[in-house]
Enzyme design. Structure first.
Site, PDB file in Angstrom:
ATOM      1  N   HIS A  18      38.918  47.347  36.624  1.00 47.69           N
ATOM      2  CA  HIS A  18      39.368  45.945  36.624  1.00 47.69           C
ATOM      3  C   HIS A  18      40.151  45.652  35.343  1.00 47.69           C
ATOM      4  O   HIS A  18      41.200  45.002  35.375  1.00 47.69           O
ATOM      5  CB  HIS A  18      38.172  44.976  36.651  1.00 47.69           C
ATOM      6  CG  HIS A  18      37.372  44.973  37.914  1.00 47.69           C
ATOM      7  ND1 HIS A  18      36.004  45.046  37.920  1.00 47.69           N
ATOM      8  CD2 HIS A  18      37.747  44.877  39.210  1.00 47.69           C
ATOM      9  CE1 HIS A  18      35.562  44.992  39.164  1.00 47.69           C
ATOM     10  NE2 HIS A  18      36.600  44.900  39.966  1.00 47.69           N
ATOM     11  N   LYS A  42      29.767  40.239  50.506  1.00 49.95           N
ATOM     12  CA  LYS A  42      28.995  41.079  49.571  1.00 49.95           C
ATOM     13  C   LYS A  42      27.841  40.289  48.975  1.00 49.95           C
ATOM     14  O   LYS A  42      27.977  39.104  48.715  1.00 49.95           O
ATOM     15  CB  LYS A  42      29.888  41.544  48.409  1.00 49.95           C
ATOM     16  CG  LYS A  42      31.015  42.472  48.780  1.00 49.95           C
ATOM     17  CD  LYS A  42      31.807  42.802  47.523  1.00 49.95           C
ATOM     18  CE  LYS A  42      33.042  43.637  47.811  1.00 49.95           C
ATOM     19  NZ  LYS A  42      33.941  43.699  46.638  1.00 49.95           N
ATOM     20  N   ARG A  91      43.149  50.975  44.950  1.00 51.25           N
ATOM     21  CA  ARG A  91      42.634  52.280  44.523  1.00 51.25           C
ATOM     22  C   ARG A  91      43.051  53.393  45.464  1.00 51.25           C
ATOM     23  O   ARG A  91      43.506  54.435  45.054  1.00 51.25           O
ATOM     24  CB  ARG A  91      41.098  52.246  44.444  1.00 51.25           C
ATOM     25  CG  ARG A  91      40.589  51.553  43.216  1.00 51.25           C
ATOM     26  CD  ARG A  91      39.129  51.306  43.319  1.00 51.25           C
ATOM     27  NE  ARG A  91      38.838  50.516  44.498  1.00 51.25           N
ATOM     28  CZ  ARG A  91      37.682  49.941  44.754  1.00 51.25           C
ATOM     29  NH1 ARG A  91      36.680  50.088  43.935  1.00 51.25           N
ATOM     30  NH2 ARG A  91      37.510  49.230  45.845  1.00 51.25           N
ATOM     31  N   SER A 129      32.422  48.426  41.342  1.00 51.26           N
ATOM     32  CA  SER A 129      31.252  47.745  40.771  1.00 51.26           C
ATOM     33  C   SER A 129      29.970  48.263  41.426  1.00 51.26           C
ATOM     34  O   SER A 129      28.937  48.398  40.770  1.00 51.26           O
ATOM     35  CB  SER A 129      31.369  46.239  40.997  1.00 51.26           C
ATOM     36  OG  SER A 129      32.489  45.734  40.330  1.00 51.26           O
TER      37      SER A 129
END
Ligand code: PNS
Length: 163
Positions: A18, A42, A91, A129
């Site tokens: 990040h 999430k 990514r 994360s």
């Protein structure tokens, strides 16, 4: 005219991946808002306030960054604060479909808003994360994955939550 952008995410917690995207995008705009949001898909481990505090800590030396949060739609908030673009990191191909869907939806809501994707630094291709939390919960070393400024904080909070 000054140009600003918004870098939204759940940042639960912030990683070096990040930070790489935040630093690079802060150089592209006069002002960068880093928006800490709830992703309804999430389950979060840190509160919004904790996540904002960690990001403020890591970005304190970058003067054109403002950490914020809001309720509601990103595309509408972007209009309200006058940003011209959303910046997101990509990514791998696995990110693409989800990001593409969000970018098109945001464009539908706010025609003036562009989404810019920055390819991740190859060092952080695999990083997320969730991976950071999984390693920390199991007593592993996360120092390669999270900014030094928040390492102890994240380790302590994850340990406390496990107990
Ligand atoms: O880091 P994440 O979890 O991939 O970030 C997703 C996030 C928070 C950027 C996304 O869920 C979002 O934009 N939420 C705000 C509400 C909204 O505008 N939803 C519609 C987007 S299609």
């Amino acid at each position: 005219m000054k140009k600003s952008a918004i870098c939204p995410g759940s940042f639960d917690p912030i990683t070096k991946g990040h930070m790489d995207i935040i630093k690079r995008s802060s150089k592209m705009f006069d002002k960068l808002y880093v928006a800490v949001l709830t992703n309804s898909a999430k389950k979060s481990s840190f509160t919004i306030e904790e996540r904002m505090e960690m990001i403020r800590n890591c970005t304190k030396d970058i003067p054109n960054i403002e950490v914020c949060t809001f309720d509601g739609l990103l595309a509408e908030y972007a209009k309200k604060i006058g940003v011209i673009a959303i910046v997101k990191g990509l990514r791998a191909v696995t990110d693409f479909e989800y990001e593409f869907q969000m970018a098109l939806t945001n464009k539908k809501i706010n025609r003036e808003l562009e989404t810019i994707f920055l390819t991740t630094n190859s060092k952080y291709m695999y990083l997320s994360s969730s991976i950071v939390k999984e390693i920390a919960r199991n007593g592993g070393d996360i120092s390669d994955f999270v900014p030094a400024e928040v390492l102890a904080d994240i380790e302590k909070r994850i340990k406390n939550r496990k107990d």
